[in-house]
Design a protein around this motif. Sequence first.
Motif, PDB file in Angstrom:
ATOM      1  N   UNK A  79       0.925  -1.210   0.104  1.00 58.67           N
ATOM      2  CA  UNK A  79      -0.045   0.123   0.032  1.00 58.67           C
ATOM      3  C   UNK A  79       0.711   1.292  -0.065  1.00 58.67           C
ATOM      4  N   UNK A  80       1.922   1.547   0.974  1.00 57.08           N
ATOM      5  CA  UNK A  80       2.590   2.483   0.994  1.00 57.08           C
ATOM      6  C   UNK A  80       3.704   2.453  -0.090  1.00 57.08           C
ATOM      7  N   UNK A  81       4.187   1.339  -0.758  1.00 59.81           N
ATOM      8  CA  UNK A  81       5.295   1.384  -1.717  1.00 59.81           C
ATOM      9  C   UNK A  81       4.968   2.242  -2.768  1.00 59.81           C
ATOM     10  N   UNK A  82       3.477   2.389  -3.233  1.00 60.88           N
ATOM     11  CA  UNK A  82       3.283   3.020  -4.384  1.00 60.88           C
ATOM     12  C   UNK A  82       3.067   4.589  -4.340  1.00 60.88           C
ATOM     13  N   UNK A 148      -5.044   9.165  -4.497  1.00 61.76           N
ATOM     14  CA  UNK A 148      -4.743   7.615  -5.164  1.00 61.76           C
ATOM     15  C   UNK A 148      -5.259   6.545  -4.531  1.00 61.76           C
ATOM     16  N   UNK A 149      -6.318   6.791  -3.957  1.00 58.08           N
ATOM     17  CA  UNK A 149      -7.421   6.011  -3.365  1.00 58.08           C
ATOM     18  C   UNK A 149      -6.984   5.132  -2.240  1.00 58.08           C
ATOM     19  N   UNK A 178      -8.965   2.065  -1.938  1.00 57.75           N
ATOM     20  CA  UNK A 178     -10.348   1.954  -2.290  1.00 57.75           C
ATOM     21  C   UNK A 178     -10.403   1.588  -3.769  1.00 57.75           C
ATOM     22  N   UNK A 179      -9.292   1.761  -4.431  1.00 55.11           N
ATOM     23  CA  UNK A 179      -9.140   1.603  -6.079  1.00 55.11           C
ATOM     24  C   UNK A 179      -7.923   1.173  -6.277  1.00 55.11           C
ATOM     25  N   UNK A 180      -7.756   0.593  -7.367  1.00 55.61           N
ATOM     26  CA  UNK A 180      -6.316   0.077  -7.971  1.00 55.61           C
ATOM     27  C   UNK A 180      -6.126  -1.413  -7.606  1.00 55.61           C
ATOM     28  N   UNK A 181      -4.851  -1.858  -7.863  1.00 56.55           N
ATOM     29  CA  UNK A 181      -4.247  -3.254  -7.662  1.00 56.55           C
ATOM     30  C   UNK A 181      -4.360  -3.666  -6.470  1.00 56.55           C
ATOM     31  N   UNK A 185      -5.764  -6.659  -2.155  1.00 56.92           N
ATOM     32  CA  UNK A 185      -4.956  -7.159  -0.992  1.00 56.92           C
ATOM     33  C   UNK A 185      -5.535  -7.447   0.270  1.00 56.92           C
ATOM     34  N   UNK A 186      -5.295  -8.535   0.885  1.00 59.12           N
ATOM     35  CA  UNK A 186      -5.934  -8.768   2.367  1.00 59.12           C
ATOM     36  C   UNK A 186      -5.857  -7.640   3.288  1.00 59.12           C
ATOM     37  N   UNK A 187      -6.825  -7.541   3.923  1.00 62.53           N
ATOM     38  CA  UNK A 187      -6.491  -6.446   5.214  1.00 62.53           C
ATOM     39  C   UNK A 187      -7.179  -6.786   6.336  1.00 62.53           C
TER      40      UNK A 187
END
Length: 294
Positions: A79-82, A148-149, A178-181, A185-187
């Motif tokens: 999540x934070x890498x992007x 960025x969602x 909220x959006x994107x690849x 991911x699990x949360x």
Amino acid sequence: MPTVASNERSTGETPEILAGRYRLERMLGAGGMGVVWRARDLLHEQYGDPEPYVALKMLSEQFSESPDASALLYSEFALTRQLRHPNVLHPYTFEVDAAHRQAFITMELMHGITLDKLLCEKPSGLTWHELKAIAVPLLDALAYIHGRGVLHGDLKPSNVMLSGEEVRLFDFGLGLAEKGPCKRLPHLDRKRLKAWTPGYAAPELLEGATLSAAADVYSVACLLYELASGNHPFRRLPSTQARDARLERQLNAPRNLPRRCWPALRAALAFDPRQRDISAAQLRDALGGGSFWW
């Protein structure tokens, strides 16, 4: 991320060296889900790096025993890498020590003071000049991630650091996309685990609603009100009391906030998310700062 300081290494089963490379030196802090260490990167040290230090985050013992613990930690990393913003902490790597069955994230080792510690030093709140220097970049970072969602999910003073003249937002352990690849991911199952910080969680989250950008805005508004006055707007009251509309009506403008800024901050503090009709970008602009990272 760090909420409880410590100067000693754990005497439990935490290994001394992870992945044959990272020597754990001292615990920097422990929150509800994670434990953060100062670690020395032995590989970088071997090649002469004068500052071979990183922050290393692993899940706490309670969470590490869960079968999906590593997946949750990887989700935070992905999540934070992007994200690329000067006021958002960027991770370095996600790794797994196979011998110890320990997943971890490495990231920049920050030097500075978290806002909860700053509030202890400034019990009457910050001056408007000091407040604006923190509020504008923090809100710009929040507007950026929302654009960025990405939702943070746990905005509170201990998850924001003042490092020199820089403001850094970190700890996306309760965040989600909220959006994107990354949406796939699990949360964390928040209905199963009440992981919100009550004093800063939006009332609808405490009632079981899903995380939203509006909930992040409420959290950051509580933080900014506290910075401006030295007091939490609702005195960290239990959720049943915090939903009392009388408390909301009695809310007064903090003395260190210019009068022109109060309507925007007041809107961000609305208990009803339908009345919280202000975005992080709008709140940033109301406090006097246009976007500088788009």
